[in-house]
Motif scaffolding. Structure first.
Motif, mmCIF file in Angstrom:
data_model
loop_
_atom_site.group_PDB
_atom_site.id
_atom_site.type_symbol
_atom_site.label_atom_id
_atom_site.label_comp_id
_atom_site.label_asym_id
_atom_site.label_seq_id
_atom_site.Cartn_x
_atom_site.Cartn_y
_atom_site.Cartn_z
ATOM 1 N N LEU A 16 15.323 -5.738 5.520
ATOM 2 C CA LEU A 16 14.654 -6.841 4.822
ATOM 3 C C LEU A 16 13.189 -6.523 4.552
ATOM 4 O O LEU A 16 12.665 -6.837 3.482
ATOM 5 N N ILE A 17 12.520 -5.893 5.509
ATOM 6 C CA ILE A 17 11.122 -5.492 5.303
ATOM 7 C C ILE A 17 11.039 -4.446 4.192
ATOM 8 O O ILE A 17 10.168 -4.526 3.310
ATOM 9 N N ALA A 22 9.571 -3.309 -1.435
ATOM 10 C CA ALA A 22 9.918 -2.795 -2.763
ATOM 11 C C ALA A 22 9.785 -3.892 -3.818
ATOM 12 O O ALA A 22 9.274 -3.651 -4.913
ATOM 13 N N LEU A 23 10.212 -5.089 -3.484
ATOM 14 C CA LEU A 23 10.105 -6.204 -4.419
ATOM 15 C C LEU A 23 8.651 -6.581 -4.673
ATOM 16 O O LEU A 23 8.260 -6.861 -5.805
ATOM 17 N N ALA A 24 7.830 -6.541 -3.640
ATOM 18 C CA ALA A 24 6.412 -6.875 -3.789
ATOM 19 C C ALA A 24 5.689 -5.855 -4.669
ATOM 20 O O ALA A 24 4.701 -6.192 -5.331
ATOM 21 N N SER A 25 6.181 -4.627 -4.716
ATOM 22 C CA SER A 25 5.526 -3.600 -5.522
ATOM 23 C C SER A 25 5.626 -3.895 -7.018
ATOM 24 O O SER A 25 4.849 -3.371 -7.803
ATOM 25 N N PHE A 26 6.574 -4.737 -7.414
ATOM 26 C CA PHE A 26 6.717 -5.099 -8.825
ATOM 27 C C PHE A 26 5.723 -6.173 -9.251
ATOM 28 O O PHE A 26 5.544 -6.418 -10.437
#
Length: 60
Positions: A16-17, A22-26
């Protein structure tokens, strides 16, 4: 709680981390994130419904 369960929980938190990073990098906005979450929820819910209608069962 056995050792295998603890390892599974730690691994899930790690995944999850990793996925969250990875999602936050977008750098997407909250509305886009919510839209994507709903789309993924609909995909998995649809697959579960189809599998249930076809009588699929998990091996035991």
């Amino acid at each position: 709680m056995n050792e295998g369960m603890i390892i599974s929980i730690v691994a899930m938190i790690g995944w999850l981390i990793l996925a969250g990073g990875a999602l936050a990098s977008f750098r997407l906005g909250w509305s886009k994130l919510a839209q994507m979450a709903l789309v993924w929820f609909a995909i998995f819910a649809g697959l579960f419904v189809v599998a249930d209608l076809l009588g699929a069962r998990l091996p035991s």
